[in-house]
Enzyme design. Structure first.
Site: not given
Length: 447
Positions: A267-268, A271, A302, A400
């Protein structure tokens, strides 16, 4: 302002939700803009800018308030604290608004919210700040470097101390400056529906500023638009919002025609959809008239139904048939997938310290203890999902964040625990002003 909505009161509601109720800023701001869709572009811009800017600069703002208030910031009533914070942001960063208007509106709002007895306090603090704002002195850069950086860039000291183990003061200043600089929206062209050139022309015809990203064949930067939902090309799935750093995952993985790809925390869905697009291009030569091959497949998983719904919504909008959304817990082994995947994407839950330019409140809610717990979760998931990788298959690990414990040290741990894998390449991408977020990725191959 053209409506009877009190924009500063909406700002107050957002700041209270984030700082008092610990809600996520991007969620609250998006919800507020959706609720008040009738606001003009100028009004929406004001609301978004003051909310985001106040959160981005909050440590500096509190430092300034502390020099002119007899009451410590953390002892103030939450409503008064938020009114002062957003007002100081206006005084410093919004030159087009007269200081007198900012002070007057703050006093009115305090009174409206039931703090009539504190309107003199609010007025006095803000007018003192307004008169003396240009003379604010930061902590000494050489004698108190961590304190200096913390105040100037509104970054908690513990994060700076952690980064200081890996980066110079100059490097940290450079990427923290990037966090505080308004960035364009990075998007990836959906080549199944359009070309980069066609999309640029369509968007520019609507008055949107479009800049080509010469280093990425399908990437563009967008500016000067009202909101994404108002762009027909977005609603039609002709582009997907994705940072250029995040795009590297699919590019490094190099999916081939016929590959089975498993994205375990998708999610979202950016990728996963990028992988599906690359599969489609590989299998059809990028020619839409050939249709969509059923051979290659991306499975985007997810944990929750809500997250899977978001993935499915994005899949439907972008229109790829070679991708499916599945609800599954990445920590639990799926024996039906052992040794089946050509590529496993493990873009795992992390501290998010690479995306502070878009989600500033992360730096106030995350703790060192949280980073440790996330590291353990990341290792648990990696230990499970590596079993899905075929011999000679790829495991793409990414986060990230900018944190060696979650990034390089996790890769080192993984290779020690799983010597059947080799590291082909890894990179910590640092935030660059106007270009990209901070991001880490590592490409591991099963022997």
């Amino acid at each position: 302002m053209t409506t009877d909505v009190n924009l500063r009161e909406l700002v107050l509601e957002v700041l209270l939700a984030v700082t008092k109720d610990h809600e996520y800023s991007h969620v609250v701001i998006r919800g507020m803009l959706e609720k008040y869709q009738y606001l003009t572009k100028q009004e929406r811009s004001f609301l978004k800018r003051v909310c985001e800017g106040t959160l981005e600069h909050m440590i500096w703002i509190d430092y300034v308030i502390g020099q002119f208030s007899s009451v410590k910031v953390n002892k103030m009533k939450p409503v008064i604290r938020c009114i002062l914070r957003s007002s100081v942001y206006e005084l410093k960063f919004m030159d087009a608004i007269p200081a007198s208007a900012t002070c007057n509106e703050a006093v009115k709002l305090a009174q409206k919210r039931g703090f009539r007895n504190l309107k003199g306090f609010v007025n006095g603090v803000l007018r003192s700040i307004s008169r003396n704002l240009s003379g604010i002195v930061l902590p000494h850069r050489e004698r108190e470097p961590v304190r200096y950086l913390s105040v100037k860039y509104s970054m908690p000291e513990w994060i700076l101390q952690m980064w200081g183990e890996s980066y110079t003061m100059g490097q940290m200043e450079e990427f923290m400056e990037a966090f505080l600089t308004k960035a364009p929206t990075s998007v990836r062209v959906n080549t199944q529906k359009t070309t980069k050139e066609e999309l640029m022309g369509e968007l520019m015809a609507q008055g949107i500023t479009v800049r080509d990203n010469a280093g990425m064949k399908d990437a563009l930067y967008l500016e000067d638009y009202d909101f994404l939902g108002g762009i027909a090309a977005f609603r039609e799935g002709k582009f997907y919002v994705q940072d250029v750093s995040s795009m590297q995952v699919a590019l490094w993985a190099e999916p081939k025609a016929g590959d089975y790809i498993l994205d375990v925390c998708a999610a979202p869905g950016g990728k996963s959809i990028h992988m599906a697009q690359m599969l489609w291009e590989a299998e059809n030569g990028g020619n839409a008239e050939h249709g969509i091959s059923a051979f290659g497949m991306v499975e985007a998983r997810d944990l929750t139904e809500a997250k899977v719904s978001i993935i499915q919504e994005n899949i439907d909008r972008c229109g790829f048939a070679n991708i499916r959304a599945v609800q599954a817990d990445a920590r639990l082994l799926d024996e039906t997938r052992i040794g089946k995947a050509d590529i496993v994407v493990a873009d795992l839950p992390c501290s998010g310290l690479g995306v502070l330019g878009r989600k500033a409140d992360i730096k106030y809610r995350i703790t060192s203890k949280d980073c440790g717990a996330l590291c353990e979760l990341q290792r648990e998931i990696l230990h499970t999902v590596q079993q899905y990788v075929k011999p000679q298959g790829i495991l793409m690990y990414s986060t990230c964040t900018i944190n060696t414990v979650e990034n390089e040290k996790n890769v080192k741990w993984f290779l020690q625990e799983h010597p059947e894998f080799v590291l082909e390449r890894q990179k910590q991408i640092l935030p660059e002003k106007g270009k990209n977020d901070g991001f880490f990725l590592a490409k591991l191959r099963r022997k």
